[in-house]
Motif scaffolding. Sequence first.
Motif, PDB file in Angstrom:
ATOM      1  N   THR A 139       1.069  -1.315   0.007  1.00 56.72           N
ATOM      2  CA  THR A 139      -0.141  -0.102  -0.050  1.00 56.72           C
ATOM      3  C   THR A 139       0.768   1.206   0.081  1.00 56.72           C
ATOM      4  N   TYR A 140       1.692   1.190   0.944  1.00 56.05           N
ATOM      5  CA  TYR A 140       2.798   2.337   1.099  1.00 56.05           C
ATOM      6  C   TYR A 140       4.077   2.249   0.297  1.00 56.05           C
ATOM      7  N   PRO A 141       4.537   3.094  -0.574  1.00 55.53           N
ATOM      8  CA  PRO A 141       5.635   2.992  -1.160  1.00 55.53           C
ATOM      9  C   PRO A 141       6.846   3.523  -0.395  1.00 55.53           C
ATOM     10  N   GLN A 238       5.242   2.822  14.186  1.00 48.91           N
ATOM     11  CA  GLN A 238       5.551   2.934  12.806  1.00 48.91           C
ATOM     12  C   GLN A 238       4.343   3.606  12.511  1.00 48.91           C
ATOM     13  N   ALA A 239       4.290   4.499  11.254  1.00 50.82           N
ATOM     14  CA  ALA A 239       3.318   5.028  10.659  1.00 50.82           C
ATOM     15  C   ALA A 239       3.744   5.444   9.125  1.00 50.82           C
ATOM     16  N   ALA A 240       2.670   5.294   8.205  1.00 44.10           N
ATOM     17  CA  ALA A 240       2.993   5.670   6.849  1.00 44.10           C
ATOM     18  C   ALA A 240       3.865   7.181   6.784  1.00 44.10           C
ATOM     19  N   GLY A 241       4.633   7.333   6.131  1.00 49.92           N
ATOM     20  CA  GLY A 241       5.388   8.340   5.722  1.00 49.92           C
ATOM     21  C   GLY A 241       4.529   9.298   4.810  1.00 49.92           C
ATOM     22  N   GLY A 242       4.779  10.627   5.231  1.00 52.68           N
ATOM     23  CA  GLY A 242       4.027  11.753   4.167  1.00 52.68           C
ATOM     24  C   GLY A 242       4.834  11.727   2.813  1.00 52.68           C
ATOM     25  N   LEU A 243       4.137  12.378   1.987  1.00 57.89           N
ATOM     26  CA  LEU A 243       4.585  12.481   0.540  1.00 57.89           C
ATOM     27  C   LEU A 243       6.217  13.276   0.592  1.00 57.89           C
ATOM     28  N   ALA A 244       7.034  12.945   0.000  1.00 54.68           N
ATOM     29  CA  ALA A 244       8.111  13.391  -0.066  1.00 54.68           C
ATOM     30  C   ALA A 244       8.473  14.280  -1.434  1.00 54.68           C
ATOM     31  N   VAL A 245       9.167  15.292  -1.014  1.00 55.35           N
ATOM     32  CA  VAL A 245       9.385  16.576  -2.249  1.00 55.35           C
ATOM     33  C   VAL A 245      10.816  16.651  -2.174  1.00 55.35           C
ATOM     34  N   ASP A 246      11.343  16.696  -3.527  1.00 51.60           N
ATOM     35  CA  ASP A 246      12.929  16.841  -3.722  1.00 51.60           C
ATOM     36  C   ASP A 246      13.008  18.619  -4.078  1.00 51.60           C
TER      37      ASP A 246
END
Length: 250
Positions: A139-141, A238-246
């Motif tokens: 589910t979570y990448p 543990q929790a699903a991480g937020g969206l990452a931005v470069d």
Amino acid sequence: MAVILVTGATAGFGRAIAMRLVKEGHKVIGTGRRKERLDALHHELGDAFLPVELDVTDEQKIASLPESLPSAWRQVDVLINNAGLALGVGKAQDADLRDWRTMIDTNVTGVVEITRAFLPQMIERNHGYIITLGSVAGTYPYVGGNVYGATKAFVGQFMRNLRTDLLGTRIRASTIEPGLCGGSEFSNVRLRDNQKAADVYKGTDPLTPEDIASTVSWLLSQPPHVNINAIEMMPVCQAAGGLAVDRKSD
């Protein structure tokens, strides 16, 4: 008492599940590649445990498995698709294709083929339960999850479609999707380095194989008209991480 087949019973989740279910009075067929570990588990659990050497990537052996079991063990009430693995944490562009193929052969093809091998007898008796181990990785990448996550996403969709095909029968199908879980060989196999594997769990209080076995036991305790579609479980650390931005620097 049910006859339950657990794949990957030589370690981790599978071993804990087999031990729990035998102690609860079930007959358990435990499969795995390491015969010596299966024999040791048989010695520990007694004749309520049937050890069967099996590699879930062996198509011919899977196809012949139902008829090769002793007559008293052939009517499998519950199939627990537990065997699976992750290999490597490199990005897709750096990954070893052999690792990808092994994960697909084990986590996808193996699950599909062993499910198909036992499904006809369940349909004929209009009785059975299929429980498959997925993962939150489906589910979570995350970086390096690539094909492992994709195989577990396949498991989730396969089980959803299976439940649709089984509509109108009394056969149940559930997916368990664990997050960070220690006490197994998962990270040792994935990282091929025991110290790096130990570091994965450093400073955490992860799930354990016994937690997964307890969840399986709870699923089996539900009334026959109740189907739990999927259970996603994580430790509180543990929790699903937020969206990452470069972000580019000026």
